[in-house]
Every structure is written in structure tokens, then in C-alpha cells.
Design an enzyme around this catalytic site. Structure first.
Site, short mmCIF file in Angstrom:
data_model
loop_
_atom_site.label_atom_id
_atom_site.label_comp_id
_atom_site.label_asym_id
_atom_site.label_seq_id
_atom_site.Cartn_x
_atom_site.Cartn_y
_atom_site.Cartn_z
N ASN A 1 -1.72 2.22 5.63
CA ASN A 1 -0.93 1.03 5.28
C ASN A 1 -0.59 -0.03 6.58
O ASN A 1 0.12 0.59 7.48
CB ASN A 1 0.37 1.58 4.56
CG ASN A 1 1.37 0.33 4.40
OD1 ASN A 1 1.14 -0.82 4.23
ND2 ASN A 1 2.58 0.91 4.37
N GLY A 2 -0.78 -1.14 6.49
CA GLY A 2 -0.75 -2.00 7.73
C GLY A 2 -1.82 -2.98 8.17
O GLY A 2 -2.55 -2.99 7.08
N GLU B 1 8.03 -14.96 -10.73
CA GLU B 1 7.25 -13.91 -10.31
C GLU B 1 6.79 -13.09 -11.50
O GLU B 1 5.83 -12.37 -11.29
CB GLU B 1 7.85 -13.17 -9.15
CG GLU B 1 9.10 -12.47 -9.74
CD GLU B 1 10.08 -11.74 -8.39
OE1 GLU B 1 9.21 -11.11 -7.58
OE2 GLU B 1 11.17 -11.48 -8.43
N GLU C 1 17.59 -17.73 -7.38
CA GLU C 1 17.17 -16.48 -7.59
C GLU C 1 16.76 -16.49 -9.26
O GLU C 1 15.54 -15.84 -9.48
CB GLU C 1 18.51 -15.49 -7.64
CG GLU C 1 18.07 -14.23 -7.96
CD GLU C 1 17.18 -13.53 -7.25
OE1 GLU C 1 16.54 -14.08 -6.29
OE2 GLU C 1 16.86 -12.31 -7.67
N ARG D 1 4.06 -0.27 -4.78
CA ARG D 1 3.72 -0.84 -3.44
C ARG D 1 2.20 -1.53 -3.37
O ARG D 1 2.06 -1.98 -2.52
CB ARG D 1 3.67 0.40 -2.54
CG ARG D 1 4.89 1.08 -2.44
CD ARG D 1 4.79 2.21 -1.35
NE ARG D 1 4.79 1.66 -0.02
CZ ARG D 1 5.62 1.38 0.91
NH1 ARG D 1 6.83 1.66 0.45
NH2 ARG D 1 5.46 0.92 1.89
N LYS E 1 12.92 -15.16 -10.13
CA LYS E 1 12.78 -14.06 -11.16
C LYS E 1 11.68 -14.55 -12.07
O LYS E 1 10.57 -13.63 -12.45
CB LYS E 1 13.96 -13.60 -11.73
CG LYS E 1 14.86 -13.04 -11.09
CD LYS E 1 14.65 -11.40 -11.14
CE LYS E 1 13.72 -11.14 -9.80
NZ LYS E 1 14.37 -10.90 -8.52
N LYS F 1 6.02 -4.38 -4.06
CA LYS F 1 7.56 -3.97 -3.53
C LYS F 1 8.02 -4.09 -2.34
O LYS F 1 9.09 -4.84 -2.11
CB LYS F 1 7.73 -2.53 -4.51
CG LYS F 1 9.45 -2.56 -4.27
CD LYS F 1 10.05 -3.11 -5.34
CE LYS F 1 11.51 -2.99 -5.35
NZ LYS F 1 12.32 -3.87 -5.99
N CYS G 1 0.94 -1.34 0.12
CA CYS G 1 0.09 0.14 0.01
C CYS G 1 0.82 1.20 0.02
O CYS G 1 1.89 1.22 0.68
CB CYS G 1 -1.02 0.10 1.24
SG CYS G 1 -2.14 -1.17 1.14
N TRP H 1 -2.71 -2.59 -1.64
CA TRP H 1 -2.61 -4.14 -1.98
C TRP H 1 -3.41 -4.76 -0.87
O TRP H 1 -3.13 -4.63 0.35
CB TRP H 1 -0.88 -4.17 -1.67
CG TRP H 1 -0.53 -5.91 -1.93
CD1 TRP H 1 -0.19 -6.38 -3.07
CD2 TRP H 1 -0.60 -6.85 -0.65
NE1 TRP H 1 0.13 -7.42 -2.99
CE2 TRP H 1 -0.05 -8.05 -1.46
CE3 TRP H 1 -0.83 -7.10 0.58
CZ2 TRP H 1 0.12 -9.26 -1.17
CZ3 TRP H 1 -0.49 -8.01 0.97
CH2 TRP H 1 -0.06 -9.24 0.27
N HIS I 1 17.59 -38.03 -6.38
CA HIS I 1 16.81 -38.42 -5.09
C HIS I 1 15.31 -38.21 -5.33
O HIS I 1 14.79 -38.33 -4.25
CB HIS I 1 17.64 -37.60 -3.93
CG HIS I 1 18.92 -38.11 -3.80
ND1 HIS I 1 19.28 -39.51 -3.45
CD2 HIS I 1 19.90 -37.21 -3.99
CE1 HIS I 1 20.76 -39.26 -3.33
NE2 HIS I 1 21.21 -38.29 -3.65
#
Ligand code: F6R
Length: 612
Positions: A102-103, A491, A484, A27, A488, A607, A2, A76, A507
């Protein structure tokens, strides 16, 4: 998560709020909204589900709203689906208060029940609406905006950055913070609040970071900040020297591509000032050699890509310092009853410096006596402020949700920490130290040569963007690099992908390899090249289509088995992942591009992850 922004001044607020939100959209982008207040019309709230552009078009860039004070939000979603009603700002029932948040308000259910019993009617499913309703409830008792805010803050639990407007006080915004980022920007006859400094770059560079428990009252004439006891306090300002252009696309189609190409420059900024006369010199670190020698335990704690940097750091730090290093996911660390005392060093890695899981782990470790050394990109962020020591990565603002240049600079800083600690402990071989320092100096240039071959990767991606599942395999440093590369890809392209330590395939996982499965085989690490080759042969024998990544010196050998080979220049072993990550970033980018994905704002992500 947010984004929030607020403005009070002599100009029309709505266009400034929309502009600020456009720089915060990374965000959260489920919905957006703004509220302005004017003495004549009271509070006017407009909001819309979807991207900010939908709201901006609806308001003709803000021209449809009149008022010189306002707040804005990009969401968000946590509580309640992303729709118009659940979007912020939230209005109290009587229309006197508008709130952005936000939160998470953790005790919102109990407060909501209390207010419903008092006859209050709720519109949304959000936790935030209780703040607006509770404000009005208390205001009806005390008739004072500031006092009502104080009462609300004493009643709510959880994390918040709040921006609040009151129709009866059309000259002020009140802001409050606990466990969610919030800063104040100081302009000429105008003042701002924002979640992140990027929102304010075109307007001011003079900012103050609010601390937990603080409340700020912003008017055209000034800003008054109060502590949790409502005592007025003086705050230090910091000057932000990021350029406005660094938060703009600069001709690139996406921030992610721009940031991939910015990596050599970002590395120069992170590395050059810290190499002097063939030595790593951290003028910005307080830790002494004596303190380094006294640590009996070292943890690296982070989330996501920053955690992947930590995985690579474990290999290099253990090699250079001959001390065991434990890498922990921040979200697991805090609940694992970690063995931490005052001889423990915790290295915390975070681009944003605001990730809640990482912040909570930091506090847990600190409470148990650990020394906190953080590697952070955003200057003045919460993690930076609460650490005993902070090394900045100087990567500049990173806007794309998928991290690239922050990852690379974190890795370079961690490599340099390894060298400095190895020297302090007397465990690093002199010749290796000299070689790594010399290769660190050349790293940005070598990365430029990797970037110069971006078209080869684009071509490969255009032929392989249709897979349902892709595997990354590698050993040791190449395994951590594969994690990584896989993150990438998944996402931003939404392709299912897994990274495996190559030796682990047999295995169990090798059962998933069949005719046409794409396997990205990482074989950059010279010492284990032969082992990497054996695993390539194994997957090829089961029909896999292989894309191999190796060094220039191993190209010919790899090409005997694999037709699609990408290479990076040879360098010191521990620096190979810094070069190897670039083709993987580009591969993810071009695959996502082919699939028509929203690369800078992938679905469900944001983000800066400020919820648990
Ligand atoms: C992936 C990505 C995330 C972050 C993670 C931690 O591309 O960006 O996995 O690395 O959310 O964020 P910071 O480093 O800000 O703590």
C-alpha cells in the site's frame, strides 16, 4: 487506500485472509489477491480483477488454497489499470518472493530500468513489482530474506506498507512500513498484519502500530520488530475495544445507512464524557488555558468532509474566541509556505488518522514549530500518534466510504473546543455558553427526531433522483453545510452538484438556474433567514424546483413560498449544522439508492486516502 492483511499460524490461511480483506474492502476495490506459501508447493498466488467476491468465489472461500501462512491485498489502482496482472500480490520472476503493498514507490522507474538491464523481466505496470524483483535480485546475492529486505528498503523511496513472503522461508512474513498504515495483531499461536484494525477484530484485539522505518518478522511463535538500523526493539501493545458487530451491517442494507442511524449514539459518546456540571471539560487534552492564550494564529487543516467540518469550525471558533481562524485544505497547506511559528496552533481533523495529505501538512506545521491538536476517530492512527494533543471522536469504526458519523462527531468536538477556548480567552458570552452546553446535551435526542422523519426524505428522493445537476445554496453556516450536502450527493450518486454561498449566486451562477433545476435551499440559520428567503424567491422566479431545509420555527414561513420543506428542531445556532446534515446525508443516500449505485463503495474512491 489499498488494504493489506497477512496471517501466520496453525490454521489454513486463505479463508482468514479473504475474511480480513472483506473488512478492508472499503480501502480499495479494483481487484483483490492472496498468496500462501507451503514448504511443499512454494508460493501460490491467486488474484482477480473486480470486487473481492469474484476472488472469493474463484477460490471457494479459500478452500482451494493450502498453506498456513499468507498475505492478501485489495487494490485501489495507482500505477497501471485495474486488471489481473496489475493486482497484488506480485511475484518475483523466479517465483521466490510475493509482495503486497500500500503506497507508492516513487523511484520505481529508475529501479525497474536497473533491473531490466540486469536481465529481469517484468509482468505488470505497477510500482510494486519492483519490490518483489529487487528482493529476489538482492536475495540471490545475500541468500538471507531479512537482509534482502533491508537492502530493498534502503533502495526504495516513497510510501509503503509491505507484506512479503519468501518461498525459502515458509515460516515467516516480513512486514515494513513508511508513511502508510500498518499494524501487527497478536493471537494465540498466530499473528497478523493489517492496514486497519477492523480486519482483525474477529481474531484479536491486541495490536501494535508500526512506526516509519520499522520492520517486523512474524512467525507462529512470535513477532520481532526492528528499527531502521535493524536493532530489535520492544513495542507497546494496545487493546482495541471495538466490537466485531460495529464493523458489520447489523440488518441495514448498507453501512452508510447504519452509520447515519448510529449518529445519535456516536454523539453521546463524543459529548457526554466531556460535559461536566455545565462546563466543557477535556480531561484528554494537554493544552492549558495559558497555552491557549499564547497562540497568535490558528489554522484548521483537513481534507474532504473533515475540511467541511473545519469550515463550520471557522465560523464558530471565530465567533466564540474573537480570534481569526484560517481553514486550509491539507493538500494545499503544505505547499503554500504557510505562516507558522511556535505561537501557532494547528487543529488537524481526520477520521482515519492516516490521510497522507493531512499527515504531510501536520509534519510541515510541526517542523515550523506549531502545536498540533488533532481530532481523530481511529485510536493509535499515525496522525493521532504524531500530534501534540489528540481528541478522539469515539464514533466507532466507519466502514462506508462516504463519512457520516465521523463528520458529526468531529463537528461536536470542534464546537466543544470553541467553547473551551472561548472560556479560556474570556471571549464567550456566559449566557450563550450555558445555552450551547445545554443544547449539546440534547443534541443526540434532537438528531433522533430528525432521523425519525427519514421516510419524508426517501419520498422526496424517489421523485427527484433523475436530475443531472443539483445546487445547494446557503449563507454562513448553511453555506458550509451545503458543501457537505453537495459532496455527499456527488460522491455516492454521481450527480453533478455544486454548493454556493447564496449571496454569490447573482454574481454568475444564477445563469445556470432554469426551469426544473433542483435547488436545495438551506435556511436554518435564524439570523439570516430573511436573506435565505430572498434567494429562494430569486431561484424560484427562474423556474427552480426548491427543496428547503429550515427549523421548526420557520417552517410555516418557508411553506408560504416552497412546497417541499424539511425541518430540524430548533437549537443553538452553532449546532444547527449538526442536525441539518442528517437530512442531506439521507437525501444523498436515497437518491443513490434509487439510481442503483454501489453506495458503500462508490466508483474511484477509497476510504483511507494514503496517496498524495
Ligand atoms: C467524504 C469523505 C472524504 C474524507 C476525506 C478525509 O465522504 O469521507 O472526503 O472526509 O478523505 O478523510 P479523513 O477524515 O480520514 O482524513
Amino acid at each position: 487506500m489499498c488494504g493489506i492483511v497477512g496471517f501466520v499460524g496453525q490454521r489454513e490461511a486463505a479463508p482468514i485472509l479473504l475474511d480480513g480483506l472483506s473488512r478492508l474492502e472499503y480501502r480499495g476495490y479494483d481487484s483483490a489477491g492472496v498468496a500462501v506459501v507451503s514448504p511443499q508447493k512454494g508460493i501460490d498466488v491467486r488474484k482477480a480483477k473486480g470486487r473481492l467476491q469474484v476472488l472469493s468465489d474463484m477460490l471457494h472461500g479459500g478452500a482451494d488454497m493450502q498453506g498456513r501462512i499468507g498475505i492478501g491485498h485489495t487494490r485501489w489502482a495507482t500505477h497501471g489499470a485495474p486488471n489481473d496482472v496489475n493486482s497484488h500480490p506480485h511475484l518475483s520472476e523466479g517465483g521466490k518472493f510475493a509482495v503486497i503493498h500500500n503506497g507508492i514507490i516513487e523511484n520505481y522507474v529508475e529501479i525497474k530500468e536497473f533491473l531490466i538491464n540486469q536481465g529481469v523481466h517484468f509482468r505488470s505496470e505497477t510500482d510494486t513489482e519492483v519490490v518483489a524483483q529487487l528482493l529476489e535480485f538482492y536475495y540471490n546475492e545475500c541468500h538471507d530474506f531479512f537482509d534482502a529486505v533491508g537492502r530493498v528498503l534502503r533502495r526504495i523511496e516513497g510510501a509503503y506498507a509491505l507484506g512479503m513472503l519468501c518461498a525459502d522461508c515458509p515460516d515467516r512474513i516480513i512486514a515494513a512500513r513508511k508513511d502508510a498504515p500498518l499494524l501487527i495483531g497478536y493471537g494465540e499461536g498466530e499473528n497478523f498484519i493489517a492496514s486497519d484494525v477492523t480486519a482483525l477484530l474477529p481474531y484479536t484485539r491486541e495490536v501494535t502500530y508500526m512506526e516509519d522505518g520499522e520492520v517486523a518478522v512474524l512467525t507462529t511463535d512470535g513477532v520481532a520488530v526492528y528499527d531502521a538500523l535493524q536493532q530489535r526493539i520492544a513495542k507497546e501493545r494496545c487493546h482495541i475495544d471495538w466490537e466485531v458487530s460495529s464493523a458489520e451491517k447489523g440488518g441495514y442494507p448498507h453501512f452508510m445507512l447504519k452509520e447515519i442511524f448510529e449518529q445519535p449514539e456516536a454523539l453521546r459518546r463524543a459529548i457526554s464524557p466531556r460535559l461536566k456540571g455545565g462546563k466543557v471539560v477535556f480531561e484528554d487534552m494537554k493544552l492549558t488555558a495559558e497555552q491557549i492564550r499564547a497562540f497568535s494564529r490558528v489554522y484548521i487543516v483537513a481534507c474532504g468532509s473533515s475540511y467541511h467540518v473545519g469550515m463550520l469550525g471557522k465560523y464558530t471558533l471565530e465567533h466564540l474566541t474573537r480570534r481569526s481562524v484560517e481553514v486550509c485544505l491539507a493538500s494545499e497547506f503544505r505547499y503554500s509556505d504557510p505562516i507558522v511559528d511556535d505561537h501557532t496552533l494547528v487543529i488537524v481533523i481526520s477520521q482515519s488518522g492516516e490521510t497522507l495529505d493531512t499527515m504531510a501538512a501536520l509534519r510541515e506545521a510541526k517542523a515550523r514549530g506549531a502545536y498540533i491538536l488533532s481530532i481523530v476517530n481511529v485510536v493509535g492512527s499515525s496522525i493521532a500518534r504524531e500530534s501534540d494533543d489528540v481528541l478522539y471522536t469515539w464514533a466507532g469504526p466507519e466502514i462506508a466510504v462516504a463519512t457520516t458519523k465521523a463528520y458529526s462527531t468531529q463537528l461536536a468536538v470542534l464546537d466543544m473546543i470553541g467553547l473551551a477556548f472561548g472560556e479560556a480567552l474570556g471571549t464567550v458570552d456566559g449566557a450563550e455558553y450555558a445555552q450551547v452546553v445545554s443544547e449539546l446535551e440534547k443534541l443526540p435526542e434532537k438528531m433522533e427526531t430528525v432521523l425519525a422523519h427519514h421516510e419524508d426524505i426517501q419520498k422526496f428522493a424517489s421523485e427527484h433522483f433523475n436530475h443531472n445537476s443539483i445546487f445547494f445554496i446557503g449563507r454562513n453556516l448553511d453555506y458550509a453545510l451545503g458543501l457537505e450536502g453537495s459532496l455527499k450527493l456527488k460522491e455516492i450518486s454521481y450527480i453533478h452538484s455544486e454548493a454556493y454561498a447564496s449571496g454569490e449566486l447573482k454574481h454568475g451562477t444564477i445563469s445556470l438556474i432554469e426551469e426544473g433545476t433542483l435547488v436545495v435551499a438551506l435556511g436554518t440559520y435564524d439570523k439570516l433567514f430573511d436573506k435565505a428567503m430572498s434567494n429562494v424567491v430569486e431561484v424560484k422566479a427562474r423556474g427552480a424546483d426548491v427543496l428547503a431545509l429550515t427549523t421548526e420555527s420557520h417552517r410555516a414561513e418557508m411553506e408560504k413560498t416552497v412546497s417541499n420543506v424539511l425541518t430540524v428542531p430548533d437549537t443553538a445556532a452553532m449546532l444547527l449544522p449538526s442536525l441539518g446534515v442528517v437530512p442531506l446525508q439521507l437525501f444523498a443516500y436515497y437518491v443513490a439508492l434509487q439510481r442503483g449505485c454501489d453506495i458503500d463503495k462508490p466508483r474511484n474512491l477509497a476510504k483511507s486516502v494514503t496517496v498524495e
